[in-house]
Design a protein around this motif. Structure first.
Motif, PDB file in Angstrom:
ATOM      1  N   GLU A  83      10.245 -55.159 -24.268  1.00 40.67           N
ATOM      2  CA  GLU A  83      10.442 -53.979 -25.118  1.00 40.67           C
ATOM      3  C   GLU A  83      11.567 -53.109 -24.562  1.00 40.67           C
ATOM      4  N   ALA A  84      11.587 -52.911 -23.244  1.00 37.77           N
ATOM      5  CA  ALA A  84      12.659 -52.127 -22.621  1.00 37.77           C
ATOM      6  C   ALA A  84      14.009 -52.812 -22.836  1.00 37.77           C
ATOM      7  N   ARG A  85      14.041 -54.116 -22.716  1.00 35.64           N
ATOM      8  CA  ARG A  85      15.280 -54.879 -22.936  1.00 35.64           C
ATOM      9  C   ARG A  85      15.757 -54.737 -24.376  1.00 35.64           C
ATOM     10  N   GLU A  86      14.849 -54.806 -25.325  1.00 36.85           N
ATOM     11  CA  GLU A  86      15.214 -54.658 -26.740  1.00 36.85           C
ATOM     12  C   GLU A  86      15.777 -53.259 -27.035  1.00 36.85           C
ATOM     13  N   ILE A  87      15.208 -52.245 -26.430  1.00 35.60           N
ATOM     14  CA  ILE A  87      15.729 -50.881 -26.601  1.00 35.60           C
ATOM     15  C   ILE A  87      17.156 -50.814 -26.069  1.00 35.60           C
ATOM     16  N   ALA A  88      17.401 -51.421 -24.917  1.00 32.36           N
ATOM     17  CA  ALA A  88      18.742 -51.433 -24.335  1.00 32.36           C
ATOM     18  C   ALA A  88      19.723 -52.193 -25.227  1.00 32.36           C
ATOM     19  N   LEU A  89      19.306 -53.321 -25.770  1.00 26.80           N
ATOM     20  CA  LEU A  89      20.180 -54.095 -26.661  1.00 26.80           C
ATOM     21  C   LEU A  89      20.483 -53.323 -27.942  1.00 26.80           C
ATOM     22  N   ARG A  90      19.485 -52.620 -28.471  1.00 25.12           N
ATOM     23  CA  ARG A  90      19.705 -51.809 -29.666  1.00 25.12           C
ATOM     24  C   ARG A  90      20.672 -50.665 -29.361  1.00 25.12           C
ATOM     25  N   TRP A  91      20.542 -50.042 -28.178  1.00 26.15           N
ATOM     26  CA  TRP A  91      21.479 -48.993 -27.758  1.00 26.15           C
ATOM     27  C   TRP A  91      22.898 -49.548 -27.754  1.00 26.15           C
ATOM     28  N   ASP A  92      23.055 -50.755 -27.212  1.00 25.00           N
ATOM     29  CA  ASP A  92      24.378 -51.376 -27.139  1.00 25.00           C
ATOM     30  C   ASP A  92      24.977 -51.603 -28.523  1.00 25.00           C
ATOM     31  N   ARG A  93      24.152 -52.014 -29.472  1.00 24.70           N
ATOM     32  CA  ARG A  93      24.645 -52.271 -30.837  1.00 24.70           C
ATOM     33  C   ARG A  93      24.913 -50.985 -31.608  1.00 24.70           C
ATOM     34  N   GLU A  94      24.019 -50.011 -31.484  1.00 22.85           N
ATOM     35  CA  GLU A  94      24.055 -48.842 -32.360  1.00 22.85           C
ATOM     36  C   GLU A  94      24.770 -47.631 -31.761  1.00 22.85           C
TER      37      GLU A  94
ATOM     38  N   ASP B  96      23.786 -35.045 -25.178  1.00 23.02           N
ATOM     39  CA  ASP B  96      23.743 -35.338 -26.611  1.00 23.02           C
ATOM     40  C   ASP B  96      22.301 -35.601 -27.052  1.00 23.02           C
ATOM     41  N   PRO B  97      21.799 -34.898 -28.064  1.00 21.65           N
ATOM     42  CA  PRO B  97      20.435 -35.128 -28.550  1.00 21.65           C
ATOM     43  C   PRO B  97      20.186 -36.583 -28.983  1.00 21.65           C
ATOM     44  N   GLU B  98      21.205 -37.247 -29.479  1.00 21.27           N
ATOM     45  CA  GLU B  98      21.068 -38.661 -29.862  1.00 21.27           C
ATOM     46  C   GLU B  98      20.749 -39.514 -28.631  1.00 21.27           C
ATOM     47  N   GLN B  99      21.410 -39.239 -27.524  1.00 23.09           N
ATOM     48  CA  GLN B  99      21.121 -39.965 -26.282  1.00 23.09           C
ATOM     49  C   GLN B  99      19.710 -39.639 -25.796  1.00 23.09           C
ATOM     50  N   ASP B 100      19.301 -38.409 -25.936  1.00 29.07           N
ATOM     51  CA  ASP B 100      17.949 -38.021 -25.527  1.00 29.07           C
ATOM     52  C   ASP B 100      16.897 -38.775 -26.331  1.00 29.07           C
ATOM     53  N   ARG B 101      17.124 -38.968 -27.623  1.00 27.39           N
ATOM     54  CA  ARG B 101      16.183 -39.733 -28.451  1.00 27.39           C
ATOM     55  C   ARG B 101      16.070 -41.171 -27.942  1.00 27.39           C
TER      56      ARG B 101
ATOM     57  N   TYR C 191      16.754 -42.185 -24.856  1.00 23.56           N
ATOM     58  CA  TYR C 191      16.096 -42.142 -23.549  1.00 23.56           C
ATOM     59  C   TYR C 191      14.580 -42.018 -23.706  1.00 23.56           C
ATOM     60  N   ARG C 192      14.110 -41.197 -24.623  1.00 19.02           N
ATOM     61  CA  ARG C 192      12.662 -40.998 -24.806  1.00 19.02           C
ATOM     62  C   ARG C 192      11.971 -42.289 -25.255  1.00 19.02           C
ATOM     63  N   GLN C 193      12.656 -43.107 -26.038  1.00 11.86           N
ATOM     64  CA  GLN C 193      12.101 -44.414 -26.417  1.00 11.86           C
ATOM     65  C   GLN C 193      11.974 -45.306 -25.186  1.00 11.86           C
ATOM     66  N   LEU C 194      13.033 -45.341 -24.388  1.00 12.80           N
ATOM     67  CA  LEU C 194      12.999 -46.143 -23.171  1.00 12.80           C
ATOM     68  C   LEU C 194      11.941 -45.625 -22.209  1.00 12.80           C
ATOM     69  N   ARG C 195      11.844 -44.302 -22.078  1.00 13.93           N
ATOM     70  CA  ARG C 195      10.900 -43.691 -21.130  1.00 13.93           C
ATOM     71  C   ARG C 195       9.465 -44.119 -21.413  1.00 13.93           C
ATOM     72  N   GLU C 196       9.148 -44.369 -22.687  1.00 16.39           N
ATOM     73  CA  GLU C 196       7.791 -44.814 -23.047  1.00 16.39           C
ATOM     74  C   GLU C 196       7.440 -46.166 -22.432  1.00 16.39           C
ATOM     75  N   THR C 197       8.438 -46.943 -22.043  1.00 17.27           N
ATOM     76  CA  THR C 197       8.190 -48.257 -21.444  1.00 17.27           C
ATOM     77  C   THR C 197       8.130 -48.196 -19.917  1.00 17.27           C
ATOM     78  N   LEU C 198       8.306 -47.010 -19.338  1.00 16.67           N
ATOM     79  CA  LEU C 198       8.394 -46.866 -17.879  1.00 16.67           C
ATOM     80  C   LEU C 198       7.145 -46.229 -17.294  1.00 16.67           C
ATOM     81  N   ASP C 199       6.863 -46.564 -16.044  1.00 19.27           N
ATOM     82  CA  ASP C 199       5.746 -45.954 -15.320  1.00 19.27           C
ATOM     83  C   ASP C 199       6.006 -44.496 -14.984  1.00 19.27           C
ATOM     84  N   ALA C 200       7.271 -44.162 -14.725  1.00 20.60           N
ATOM     85  CA  ALA C 200       7.638 -42.810 -14.290  1.00 20.60           C
ATOM     86  C   ALA C 200       9.086 -42.555 -14.693  1.00 20.60           C
ATOM     87  N   ASP C 201       9.516 -41.314 -14.523  1.00 21.30           N
ATOM     88  CA  ASP C 201      10.918 -41.001 -14.787  1.00 21.30           C
ATOM     89  C   ASP C 201      11.812 -41.830 -13.870  1.00 21.30           C
ATOM     90  N   PRO C 202      12.970 -42.255 -14.357  1.00 13.23           N
ATOM     91  CA  PRO C 202      13.917 -42.960 -13.492  1.00 13.23           C
ATOM     92  C   PRO C 202      14.387 -42.043 -12.360  1.00 13.23           C
TER      93      PRO C 202
END
Length: 98
Positions: free
Chosen positions: A17-28, A69-74, A76-87
């Motif tokens: 799921e984290a990988r897919e979020i990263a790939l979507r970030w790269d595309r979009e 940028d609020p778009e970047q924050d959105r 990041y918040r999706q990615l953060r849901e896949t993490l144990d803690a803040d990076p």
């Protein structure tokens, strides 16, 4: 150049799921991002839930503009849901590239 190295710990069963979020970030997002140079994401051999992210921008100003940028924050918040803690972020100037 300027950027960050981040240490992330992905929740059990969430690496794809984290990988897919990263790939979507790269595309979009990446194509619309001024000053973006490159990023690399490493999944560590000795701990598959440990991930190192490297992101490079052409300047500190471009990096900060993206971070604020609020778009970047959105994204990041999706990615953060896949993490144990803040990076853990390590920001700084790139002093050499080969």
């Amino acid at each position: 150049m300027y950027g960050t190295v981040a240490q992330l710990r992905v929740k059990e069963g969430k690496i794809e799921e984290a990988r897919e979020i990263a790939l979507r970030w790269d595309r979009e997002r990446r194509p619309k991002l001024p000053g973006f140079v490159a990023s690399y994401t490493f999944q560590l051999d000795n701990d598959p839930r440990a991930v190192i992210l490297v992101a490079v921008f052409d300047s500190k100003e471009s990096y900060v503009a993206n971070a604020q940028d609020p778009e970047q924050d959105r994204w990041y918040r999706q990615l953060r849901e896949t993490l144990d803690a803040d990076p853990v972020w390590h920001d700084g100037r790139v002093i050499a590239s080969y």
